[in-house]
Design an enzyme around this catalytic site. Structure first.
Site, PDB file in Angstrom:
ATOM      1  N   GLU A  59       0.819  -1.213   0.000  1.00 62.33           N
ATOM      2  CA  GLU A  59       0.000   0.000   0.000  1.00 62.33           C
ATOM      3  C   GLU A  59       0.854   1.266   0.000  1.00 62.33           C
ATOM      4  O   GLU A  59       0.572   2.212  -0.744  1.00 62.33           O
ATOM      5  CB  GLU A  59      -0.924   0.027   1.229  1.00 62.33           C
ATOM      6  CG  GLU A  59      -1.887  -1.132   1.300  1.00 62.33           C
ATOM      7  CD  GLU A  59      -1.399  -2.309   2.137  1.00 62.33           C
ATOM      8  OE1 GLU A  59      -2.225  -2.932   2.817  1.00 62.33           O
ATOM      9  OE2 GLU A  59      -0.185  -2.603   2.116  1.00 62.33           O
ATOM     10  N   CYS A  87      -3.086  -2.659   7.402  1.00 56.82           N
ATOM     11  CA  CYS A  87      -2.664  -2.511   8.794  1.00 56.82           C
ATOM     12  C   CYS A  87      -2.815  -1.052   9.212  1.00 56.82           C
ATOM     13  O   CYS A  87      -3.171  -0.188   8.407  1.00 56.82           O
ATOM     14  CB  CYS A  87      -1.212  -2.967   8.950  1.00 56.82           C
ATOM     15  SG  CYS A  87      -0.019  -1.861   8.150  1.00 56.82           S
TER      16      CYS A  87
END
Length: 162
Positions: A59, A87
């Site tokens: 990401e 996360c």
């Protein structure tokens, strides 16, 4: 079947291809693509081991690539497709990037920060909220879950033989 549903499936499949690349490189198999105006503008997979950098999540790398493509730190009209629920670090980075939407392949019961453990992406205390959803297609959901489980099962087999 709506076009958005089909688009979500297509783009998550592209993220899954990135996860398979990570798997082959012995990285935790997470892939991400970022889409703007129905076009992939960034794609990445985890590179933590290769770069010796705990922040080199798919990401984070994709956010940087998309920002470079748009020549902007903000990704207002973009959607991120990620194979695993982001996360806390990645969810926070998505909030800071002002991304519009996240579609993820499977939940992460140990570190997920969109729906599982925390909800960073839709916290009313923060200055930006993101539309977040788990992929509706159960086959894709299972594929995203399977590659993660398989990776860690393989790691446990190697560790138990040592």
């Amino acid at each position: 079947m709506s076009m958005s549903f089909l688009d979500d499936n297509y783009f998550l499949t592209q993220a899954l291809k990135q996860a398979y690349i990570a798997y082959e490189e012995d990285e935790v198999p997470v892939g991400c693509v970022i889409v703007y105006k129905n076009r992939i503008i960034a794609k990445a997979h985890n590179r933590v081991e290769a770069l010796k950098d705990v922040t080199a999540h798919a990401e984070i790398l994709a956010i940087g690539e998309a920002s470079n493509f748009l020549n902007s730190k903000f990704l207002y009209e973009c959607t991120a497709y990620v194979t695993l629920e982001p996360c806390s670090m990645c969810a926070g980075a998505f909030v800071l990037s002002r991304i519009k939407r996240i579609v993820f392949g499977c939940k992460d019961s140990k570190a997920g920060a969109c729906v599982s453990l925390f909800n960073i992406t839709n916290n009313y205390l923060l200055n930006h909220r993101i539309e977040v959803e788990e992929i509706k297609d159960k086959f894709l959901n299972n594929q995203c879950s399977f590659i993660i489980k398989r990776f860690f099962e393989d790691k446990r087999k190697i560790t138990s033989k040592v």
